[in-house]
Design a protein around this motif. Structure first.
Motif, mmCIF file in Angstrom:
data_model
loop_
_atom_site.group_PDB
_atom_site.id
_atom_site.type_symbol
_atom_site.label_atom_id
_atom_site.label_comp_id
_atom_site.label_asym_id
_atom_site.label_seq_id
_atom_site.Cartn_x
_atom_site.Cartn_y
_atom_site.Cartn_z
ATOM 1 N N LYS A 127 -38.826 20.046 -97.845
ATOM 2 C CA LYS A 127 -37.601 20.231 -97.051
ATOM 3 C C LYS A 127 -36.632 21.140 -97.809
ATOM 4 N N THR A 128 -36.660 21.090 -99.135
ATOM 5 C CA THR A 128 -35.859 22.027 -99.932
ATOM 6 C C THR A 128 -36.261 23.453 -99.605
ATOM 7 N N LEU A 129 -37.566 23.704 -99.510
ATOM 8 C CA LEU A 129 -38.072 25.022 -99.147
ATOM 9 C C LEU A 129 -37.589 25.415 -97.749
ATOM 10 N N ILE A 130 -37.716 24.539 -96.794
ATOM 11 C CA ILE A 130 -37.312 24.816 -95.412
ATOM 12 C C ILE A 130 -35.831 25.186 -95.348
ATOM 13 N N HIS A 131 -35.004 24.454 -96.069
ATOM 14 C CA HIS A 131 -33.568 24.728 -96.063
ATOM 15 C C HIS A 131 -33.241 26.011 -96.832
ATOM 16 N N THR A 132 -33.986 26.293 -97.886
ATOM 17 C CA THR A 132 -33.788 27.549 -98.625
ATOM 18 C C THR A 132 -34.144 28.735 -97.747
ATOM 19 N N ILE A 133 -35.213 28.620 -96.968
ATOM 20 C CA ILE A 133 -35.585 29.683 -96.024
ATOM 21 C C ILE A 133 -34.446 29.912 -95.038
ATOM 22 N N GLU A 134 -33.931 28.836 -94.463
ATOM 23 C CA GLU A 134 -32.841 28.950 -93.489
ATOM 24 C C GLU A 134 -31.623 29.633 -94.116
ATOM 25 N N THR A 135 -31.272 29.247 -95.313
ATOM 26 C CA THR A 135 -30.116 29.838 -96.001
ATOM 27 C C THR A 135 -30.321 31.323 -96.264
ATOM 28 N N GLN A 136 -31.482 31.683 -96.784
ATOM 29 C CA GLN A 136 -31.748 33.087 -97.117
ATOM 30 C C GLN A 136 -31.824 33.971 -95.870
ATOM 31 N N VAL A 137 -32.435 33.476 -94.816
ATOM 32 C CA VAL A 137 -32.520 34.228 -93.556
ATOM 33 C C VAL A 137 -31.113 34.497 -93.021
ATOM 34 N N ASN A 138 -30.280 33.479 -93.019
ATOM 35 C CA ASN A 138 -28.916 33.649 -92.504
ATOM 36 C C ASN A 138 -28.070 34.548 -93.397
ATOM 37 N N GLN A 139 -28.231 34.458 -94.705
ATOM 38 C CA GLN A 139 -27.467 35.314 -95.618
ATOM 39 C C GLN A 139 -27.888 36.773 -95.517
ATOM 40 N N ARG A 140 -29.188 37.006 -95.447
ATOM 41 C CA ARG A 140 -29.720 38.375 -95.464
ATOM 42 C C ARG A 140 -29.822 38.989 -94.071
ATOM 43 N N LYS A 141 -29.718 38.166 -93.033
ATOM 44 C CA LYS A 141 -29.909 38.625 -91.649
ATOM 45 C C LYS A 141 -31.278 39.304 -91.500
ATOM 46 N N LEU A 142 -32.258 38.742 -92.168
ATOM 47 C CA LEU A 142 -33.636 39.230 -92.141
ATOM 48 C C LEU A 142 -34.488 38.078 -91.625
ATOM 49 N N TYR A 143 -35.100 38.260 -90.449
ATOM 50 C CA TYR A 143 -35.730 37.154 -89.738
ATOM 51 C C TYR A 143 -37.251 37.134 -89.840
ATOM 52 N N LYS A 144 -37.790 37.857 -90.794
ATOM 53 C CA LYS A 144 -39.233 37.819 -91.061
ATOM 54 C C LYS A 144 -39.430 37.204 -92.438
ATOM 55 N N VAL A 145 -40.299 36.196 -92.494
ATOM 56 C CA VAL A 145 -40.488 35.416 -93.717
ATOM 57 C C VAL A 145 -41.975 35.209 -93.965
ATOM 58 N N MET A 146 -42.391 35.378 -95.224
ATOM 59 C CA MET A 146 -43.737 34.986 -95.631
ATOM 60 C C MET A 146 -43.597 33.883 -96.676
ATOM 61 N N VAL A 147 -44.374 32.816 -96.495
ATOM 62 C CA VAL A 147 -44.383 31.701 -97.433
ATOM 63 C C VAL A 147 -45.796 31.591 -97.987
ATOM 64 N N ASP A 148 -45.941 31.799 -99.288
ATOM 65 C CA ASP A 148 -47.247 31.705 -99.940
ATOM 66 C C ASP A 148 -47.338 30.368 -100.666
ATOM 67 N N LEU A 149 -48.185 29.481 -100.146
ATOM 68 C CA LEU A 149 -48.390 28.147 -100.708
ATOM 69 C C LEU A 149 -49.721 28.036 -101.454
ATOM 70 N N CYS A 150 -50.405 29.149 -101.670
ATOM 71 C CA CYS A 150 -51.764 29.111 -102.212
ATOM 72 C C CYS A 150 -51.859 28.503 -103.605
ATOM 73 N N THR A 151 -50.798 28.595 -104.391
ATOM 74 C CA THR A 151 -50.869 28.032 -105.745
ATOM 75 C C THR A 151 -50.205 26.660 -105.836
ATOM 76 N N MET A 152 -49.814 26.092 -104.697
ATOM 77 C CA MET A 152 -49.298 24.723 -104.697
ATOM 78 C C MET A 152 -50.494 23.775 -104.655
ATOM 79 N N SER A 153 -50.581 22.891 -105.604
ATOM 80 C CA SER A 153 -51.701 21.946 -105.652
ATOM 81 C C SER A 153 -51.326 20.653 -104.927
ATOM 82 N N GLY A 154 -52.332 19.881 -104.605
ATOM 83 C CA GLY A 154 -52.112 18.634 -103.895
ATOM 84 C C GLY A 154 -52.382 18.806 -102.413
ATOM 85 N N PHE A 155 -52.309 17.716 -101.689
ATOM 86 C CA PHE A 155 -52.633 17.709 -100.270
ATOM 87 C C PHE A 155 -51.412 17.310 -99.451
ATOM 88 N N VAL A 156 -51.131 18.072 -98.386
ATOM 89 C CA VAL A 156 -50.027 17.765 -97.470
ATOM 90 C C VAL A 156 -50.620 16.963 -96.314
#
Length: 128
Positions: free
Chosen positions: A37-66
């Motif tokens: 949820k920290t990530l989700i809120h950081t995305i929202e903050t950065q999108v609104n600050q930068r007015k840039l509405y295209k986002v890539m999230v790379d989770l490939c090096t996050m270990s564990g299972f969601v």
């Protein structure tokens, strides 16, 4: 490259602007719903600050299972706070993709796709 305050020392979020989108790179151990949820809120903050509405999230090096219920809760959270017009390409390990987060967010009006290949994700994200 900037970073958000990580919920644990093993988990980190780095982000930067790249080729017309904001790139978020997540690494370390899966921190549970509250950590992502920290990530989700950081995305929202950065999108609104930068007015840039295209986002890539790379989770490939996050270990564990969601787990499925986590994907549902995270999808609901993202759909409720991400602005209209946002496009999010998520890159994840192929063996862990089940499209549940994607389905939850898309059913709530967000343009989200999950990929196992970063170049395919970028192509989709920059399609317009």
């Amino acid at each position: 490259m900037a970073s958000a305050s990580p919920p644990s020392p093993e988990f980190s979020i780095r982000y930067s602007q790249s080729r017309g989108y904001i790139l978020f790179e997540v690494s370390g151990q899966y921190p549970g719903v509250h950590g992502l949820k920290t990530l989700i809120h950081t995305i929202e903050t950065q999108v609104n600050q930068r007015k840039l509405y295209k986002v890539m999230v790379d989770l490939c090096t996050m270990s564990g299972f969601v787990h499925g219920i986590d994907r549902y809760q995270l999808g609901e959270e993202a759909a409720s706070i991400w602005p209209l017009g946002i496009s999010v390409a998520i890159v994840y390990r192929e063996d862990s993709i089940n499209r549940f987060f994607e389905t939850v967010t898309r059913n709530r009006g967000k343009d989200v796709m999950v990929f196992s290949d970063r170049s395919e994700a970028e192509e989709w994200l920059l399609r317009d």
